[in-house]
Design a protein around this motif. Structure first.
Motif, PDB file in Angstrom:
ATOM      1  N   ASN A 279      10.468  -5.772  44.681  1.00  0.00           N
ATOM      2  CA  ASN A 279       9.659  -6.847  44.460  1.00  0.00           C
ATOM      3  C   ASN A 279       9.879  -7.550  43.380  1.00  0.00           C
ATOM      4  O   ASN A 279       8.868  -8.093  42.765  1.00  0.00           O
ATOM      5  CB  ASN A 279       8.237  -6.317  44.721  1.00  0.00           C
ATOM      6  CG  ASN A 279       7.946  -5.745  45.891  1.00  0.00           C
ATOM      7  OD1 ASN A 279       8.336  -6.166  46.968  1.00  0.00           O
ATOM      8  ND2 ASN A 279       7.142  -4.471  46.031  1.00  0.00           N
ATOM      9  N   LYS A 280      11.033  -7.735  42.736  1.00  0.00           N
ATOM     10  CA  LYS A 280      11.252  -8.320  41.432  1.00  0.00           C
ATOM     11  C   LYS A 280      12.247  -9.121  42.082  1.00  0.00           C
ATOM     12  O   LYS A 280      13.274  -8.898  42.579  1.00  0.00           O
ATOM     13  CB  LYS A 280      11.548  -7.569  40.462  1.00  0.00           C
ATOM     14  CG  LYS A 280      10.176  -6.751  39.628  1.00  0.00           C
ATOM     15  CD  LYS A 280      10.595  -5.923  38.684  1.00  0.00           C
ATOM     16  CE  LYS A 280       9.638  -5.009  38.077  1.00  0.00           C
ATOM     17  NZ  LYS A 280       9.752  -4.268  37.072  1.00  0.00           N
ATOM     18  N   GLN A 281      12.456 -10.475  41.475  1.00  0.00           N
ATOM     19  CA  GLN A 281      13.498 -11.560  41.659  1.00  0.00           C
ATOM     20  C   GLN A 281      14.234 -11.324  40.481  1.00  0.00           C
ATOM     21  O   GLN A 281      14.015 -11.499  39.369  1.00  0.00           O
ATOM     22  CB  GLN A 281      12.890 -13.029  42.044  1.00  0.00           C
ATOM     23  CG  GLN A 281      13.048 -13.349  43.287  1.00  0.00           C
ATOM     24  CD  GLN A 281      12.722 -14.755  43.533  1.00  0.00           C
ATOM     25  OE1 GLN A 281      12.616 -15.641  42.633  1.00  0.00           O
ATOM     26  NE2 GLN A 281      12.695 -15.143  44.671  1.00  0.00           N
TER      27      GLN A 281
ATOM     28  N   LYS B 104      19.628 -16.008  43.861  1.00  0.00           N
ATOM     29  CA  LYS B 104      18.688 -15.257  43.632  1.00  0.00           C
ATOM     30  C   LYS B 104      18.604 -13.961  44.701  1.00  0.00           C
ATOM     31  O   LYS B 104      18.897 -14.124  45.631  1.00  0.00           O
ATOM     32  CB  LYS B 104      17.233 -15.993  44.006  1.00  0.00           C
ATOM     33  CG  LYS B 104      16.770 -16.893  43.194  1.00  0.00           C
ATOM     34  CD  LYS B 104      15.505 -17.612  43.510  1.00  0.00           C
ATOM     35  CE  LYS B 104      15.357 -18.697  42.731  1.00  0.00           C
ATOM     36  NZ  LYS B 104      14.011 -19.597  43.090  1.00  0.00           N
ATOM     37  N   ILE B 105      18.025 -12.718  43.963  1.00  0.00           N
ATOM     38  CA  ILE B 105      18.194 -11.576  44.815  1.00  0.00           C
ATOM     39  C   ILE B 105      16.895 -10.752  44.574  1.00  0.00           C
ATOM     40  O   ILE B 105      16.414 -10.954  43.136  1.00  0.00           O
ATOM     41  CB  ILE B 105      19.537 -10.965  44.444  1.00  0.00           C
ATOM     42  CG1 ILE B 105      19.513  -9.370  45.459  1.00  0.00           C
ATOM     43  CG2 ILE B 105      19.434 -10.328  43.106  1.00  0.00           C
ATOM     44  CD1 ILE B 105      20.756  -8.596  45.173  1.00  0.00           C
ATOM     45  N   THR B 106      16.192 -10.123  45.599  1.00  0.00           N
ATOM     46  CA  THR B 106      14.909  -9.661  45.221  1.00  0.00           C
ATOM     47  C   THR B 106      15.111  -8.130  45.341  1.00  0.00           C
ATOM     48  O   THR B 106      15.681  -7.762  46.422  1.00  0.00           O
ATOM     49  CB  THR B 106      13.874  -9.861  46.149  1.00  0.00           C
ATOM     50  OG1 THR B 106      13.717 -11.479  46.189  1.00  0.00           O
ATOM     51  CG2 THR B 106      12.552  -9.239  45.890  1.00  0.00           C
TER      52      THR B 106
ATOM     53  N   TYR C 234      16.045  -0.925  49.090  1.00  0.00           N
ATOM     54  CA  TYR C 234      16.868  -2.211  48.925  1.00  0.00           C
ATOM     55  C   TYR C 234      18.287  -1.684  49.716  1.00  0.00           C
ATOM     56  O   TYR C 234      19.011  -2.509  50.421  1.00  0.00           O
ATOM     57  CB  TYR C 234      17.096  -2.786  47.747  1.00  0.00           C
ATOM     58  CG  TYR C 234      18.091  -3.689  47.852  1.00  0.00           C
ATOM     59  CD1 TYR C 234      17.692  -5.284  47.996  1.00  0.00           C
ATOM     60  CD2 TYR C 234      19.412  -3.868  47.356  1.00  0.00           C
ATOM     61  CE1 TYR C 234      18.531  -6.197  47.888  1.00  0.00           C
ATOM     62  CE2 TYR C 234      20.266  -4.872  47.456  1.00  0.00           C
ATOM     63  CZ  TYR C 234      19.975  -6.100  47.898  1.00  0.00           C
ATOM     64  OH  TYR C 234      20.754  -7.164  48.007  1.00  0.00           O
TER      65      TYR C 234
ATOM     66  N   PRO D  70      19.726  -6.547  38.243  1.00  0.00           N
ATOM     67  CA  PRO D  70      18.774  -5.534  39.294  1.00  0.00           C
ATOM     68  C   PRO D  70      19.133  -4.126  39.146  1.00  0.00           C
ATOM     69  O   PRO D  70      20.337  -3.860  38.946  1.00  0.00           O
ATOM     70  CB  PRO D  70      18.966  -6.272  40.874  1.00  0.00           C
ATOM     71  CG  PRO D  70      20.193  -6.747  40.554  1.00  0.00           C
ATOM     72  CD  PRO D  70      20.400  -7.494  39.091  1.00  0.00           C
TER      73      PRO D  70
ATOM     74  N   ASP E  35      16.808   1.262  43.570  1.00  0.00           N
ATOM     75  CA  ASP E  35      15.654   1.133  44.763  1.00  0.00           C
ATOM     76  C   ASP E  35      16.632   1.267  46.017  1.00  0.00           C
ATOM     77  O   ASP E  35      17.178   0.703  46.780  1.00  0.00           O
ATOM     78  CB  ASP E  35      15.263  -0.439  44.780  1.00  0.00           C
ATOM     79  CG  ASP E  35      14.362  -0.733  45.772  1.00  0.00           C
ATOM     80  OD1 ASP E  35      14.285  -0.072  46.728  1.00  0.00           O
ATOM     81  OD2 ASP E  35      13.496  -1.866  45.536  1.00  0.00           O
TER      82      ASP E  35
ATOM     83  N   GLU F 208      17.869 -13.573  39.093  1.00  0.00           N
ATOM     84  CA  GLU F 208      18.795 -14.834  39.311  1.00  0.00           C
ATOM     85  C   GLU F 208      19.843 -14.463  38.576  1.00  0.00           C
ATOM     86  O   GLU F 208      19.536 -14.422  37.315  1.00  0.00           O
ATOM     87  CB  GLU F 208      18.173 -16.017  39.407  1.00  0.00           C
ATOM     88  CG  GLU F 208      18.911 -17.112  39.839  1.00  0.00           C
ATOM     89  CD  GLU F 208      18.079 -18.314  39.958  1.00  0.00           C
ATOM     90  OE1 GLU F 208      18.540 -19.443  40.189  1.00  0.00           O
ATOM     91  OE2 GLU F 208      16.933 -18.417  39.829  1.00  0.00           O
TER      92      GLU F 208
END
Length: 141
Positions: free
Chosen positions: A93-95, A88-90, A69, A62, A66, A97
């Motif tokens: 708006n994107k995941q 998983k982490i968002t 976040y 990631p 952002d 993993e």
């Protein structure tokens, strides 16, 4: 007598201004110290995965750009850096993993790198102190 009061009031005003200015300078100096040291910690421990400009790596790692976040998760960022994260982490708006390993960083280094990340890459969130980080680390799951 009136002239004496004016002189005393002037001296008190100047003294107050100097005190206020020194407080601002101390907090700015602390921020500069944390930010500068945080840049070095980032380059050594984070940049390889998160990128020179915090852009992350496609769908794998990631971004750190952002600010939403970062602000929303401000109280768990120290835990993420200290203990890593798995699953998983968002972000934005994107995941994503994967697994980020535990950093092994001391609380002061975590505070420094958080100050750097949260004031770079388009983010502006002020200084993270060692006290802030220790308090947040005390709440890690």
């Amino acid at each position: 007598m009136s002239k004496l009061k004016t002189v005393i009031a002037g001296i008190l005003s100047v003294t107050l201004l100097v005190m206020v200015a020194s407080c601002v300078n101390n907090s700015q100096m602390e921020f500069n110290r944390y930010y500068s040291n945080g840049s070095a910690v980032y380059q050594t421990h984070c940049q390889n995965c998160h990128g020179t400009n915090g852009e992350g790596l496609q769908g794998l790692i990631p971004p750190l750009t952002d600010s939403t976040y970062l602000k929303t998760n401000k109280n768990i960022l120290a835990c993420i850096i200290k203990n890593g994260v798995k699953g998983k982490i968002t972000v934005g708006n994107k995941q994503f993993e994967g697994e980020m390993p535990a950093s092994g960083l001391a609380p002061v280094e975590i505070a420094q790198v958080l100050t750097y990340i949260n004031n770079s890459f388009g983010n502006k969130s002020g200084t993270f102190t060692t006290e802030d980080v220790n308090a947040d680390l005390g709440k890690c799951n």
